[in-house]
Enzyme design. Structure first.
Site, PDB file in Angstrom:
ATOM      1  N   GLU A  48       0.872  -1.183   0.000  1.00 32.53           N
ATOM      2  CA  GLU A  48       0.000   0.000   0.000  1.00 32.53           C
ATOM      3  C   GLU A  48       0.900   1.221   0.000  1.00 32.53           C
ATOM      4  O   GLU A  48       1.603   1.488   0.973  1.00 32.53           O
ATOM      5  CB  GLU A  48      -0.915   0.029   1.240  1.00 32.53           C
ATOM      6  CG  GLU A  48      -1.719   1.332   1.310  1.00 32.53           C
ATOM      7  CD  GLU A  48      -2.625   1.456   2.538  1.00 32.53           C
ATOM      8  OE1 GLU A  48      -2.944   0.431   3.176  1.00 32.53           O
ATOM      9  OE2 GLU A  48      -3.001   2.607   2.848  1.00 32.53           O
ATOM     10  N   ARG A  52       0.159  10.186   1.158  1.00 30.70           N
ATOM     11  CA  ARG A  52       0.369  11.154   2.249  1.00 30.70           C
ATOM     12  C   ARG A  52       1.480  12.133   1.984  1.00 30.70           C
ATOM     13  O   ARG A  52       1.627  13.107   2.706  1.00 30.70           O
ATOM     14  CB  ARG A  52       0.694  10.403   3.544  1.00 30.70           C
ATOM     15  CG  ARG A  52      -0.530   9.760   4.098  1.00 30.70           C
ATOM     16  CD  ARG A  52      -0.215   8.949   5.309  1.00 30.70           C
ATOM     17  NE  ARG A  52      -1.173   7.883   5.341  1.00 30.70           N
ATOM     18  CZ  ARG A  52      -1.241   6.948   6.254  1.00 30.70           C
ATOM     19  NH1 ARG A  52      -0.378   6.947   7.238  1.00 30.70           N
ATOM     20  NH2 ARG A  52      -2.159   6.028   6.200  1.00 30.70           N
ATOM     21  N   LYS A 136     -11.263  -1.980   4.710  1.00 30.37           N
ATOM     22  CA  LYS A 136     -10.154  -1.717   5.625  1.00 30.37           C
ATOM     23  C   LYS A 136     -10.794  -1.361   6.966  1.00 30.37           C
ATOM     24  O   LYS A 136     -11.729  -0.546   7.002  1.00 30.37           O
ATOM     25  CB  LYS A 136      -9.357  -0.555   5.035  1.00 30.37           C
ATOM     26  CG  LYS A 136      -8.256   0.003   5.892  1.00 30.37           C
ATOM     27  CD  LYS A 136      -7.334   0.868   5.030  1.00 30.37           C
ATOM     28  CE  LYS A 136      -6.433   1.731   5.900  1.00 30.37           C
ATOM     29  NZ  LYS A 136      -5.098   1.906   5.352  1.00 30.37           N
TER      30      LYS A 136
HETATM   31  C1  3PG Z   1      -2.788   3.124   7.893  1.00 36.39           C
HETATM   32  O1  3PG Z   1      -3.015   4.044   7.133  1.00 36.39           O
HETATM   33  O2  3PG Z   1      -3.205   1.995   7.643  1.00 36.39           O
HETATM   34  C2  3PG Z   1      -2.110   3.384   9.177  1.00 36.39           C
HETATM   35  O3  3PG Z   1      -1.619   4.648   9.251  1.00 36.39           O
HETATM   36  C3  3PG Z   1      -1.063   2.399   9.520  1.00 36.39           C
HETATM   37  O4  3PG Z   1      -1.017   2.461  10.881  1.00 36.39           O
HETATM   38  P1  3PG Z   1       0.252   1.983  11.720  1.00 36.39           P
HETATM   39  O5  3PG Z   1       1.313   3.005  11.481  1.00 36.39           O
HETATM   40  O6  3PG Z   1      -0.242   1.954  13.145  1.00 36.39           O
HETATM   41  O7  3PG Z   1       0.661   0.623  11.227  1.00 36.39           O
END
Ligand code: 3PG
Length: 220
Positions: A48, A52, A136
């Site tokens: 993924e 951002r 998700k």
């Molecule tokens: C996402 O977008 O899925 C999260 O920001 C990932 O979260 P994490 O940094 O706690 O793994």
């Protein structure tokens, strides 16, 4: 409008390629390809790439072009135009942290397999009303964790989830053991310090170790 069954089966085909999806934020464009190569070398093919940073889309494009074994999804899709851009560069799937009606409508009409983000029963119902049966679950830990996900299985036995947000190597197996969890996502597979230092071997080793560690988690 509802998403076509063939597109949902394309999503299922993509998700069959792995149970762990690194959530990747590209800070430096030159990191994208070596990072993807390192993950693929460690057996992690589903990626993924988030929108951002300004480098997300170009990084994803470079990976699609240069790392054929990587299966690139675009994350942090917030608007119909983000979704269009993901489709234009040839991403294999797209994900969102949320599920606005505008985005769900656009995703139902688009061609790219899509996982909306849900954290409540109502959001899930909005998604399911348009045929999105796999979502998700974000932010998984903060929204209620495993207990919350297990509770959703009651009224929504057919829904499937990819939890992200607070998943770690330590707790990933527990999430993956849930019958309604198809994959887990998270940033833990790409530690920022390793990426910043270009420690690609460490990323490969980490990915391979995670695959090995999670092999025992119950099958879907
Ligand atoms: C996402 O977008 O899925 C999260 O920001 C990932 O979260 P994490 O940094 O706690 O793994």
């Amino acid at each position: 409008m509802s998403v076509s069954p063939s597109r949902q089966s394309r999503l299922a085909e993509v998700l069959a390629l792995g149970r762990v999806i690194p959530v990747i934020t590209i800070d430096r464009p030159e990191d994208a390809v070596p990072l993807a190569c390192a993950l693929v070398a460690g057996g992690v093919r589903l990626l993924e790439i988030t929108l951002r940073t300004p480098h997300g889309l170009a990084g994803a494009e470079a990976i699609i072009r240069e790392v054929p074994d990587a299966v690139v999804g675009i994350g942090t899709v917030l608007t119909p135009s983000d979704l269009r851009r993901a489709e234009e560069i040839g991403a294999r799937f797209a994900l969102s942290p949320g599920a606005t009606p505008a985005l769900l409508d656009a995703a139902a009409a688009a061609g790219i397999p899509f996982m909306p983000g849900v954290a409540t029963a109502s959001e899930l119902m909005e998604a399911m009303a348009r045929g999105f049966g796999t979502a998700k679950f974000f932010p998984a830990t903060a929204a209620g964790g495993l207990a919350y996900l297990k509770a959703l299985a009651g009224p929504f036995p057919q829904a499937r989830f990819c939890p992200t947000g607070g998943i770690t190597e330590q707790n990933a197996a527990e999430w993956l053991a849930q019958p309604n969890v198809v994959a887990v996502g998270g940033s833990w597979l790409t530690p920022a310090a390793d990426v910043a230092a270009g420690r690609w071997d460490a990323i490969t080793a980490h990915a391979a170790h995670a695959q090995e560690h999670l092999r025992g988690a119950a099958a879907r």
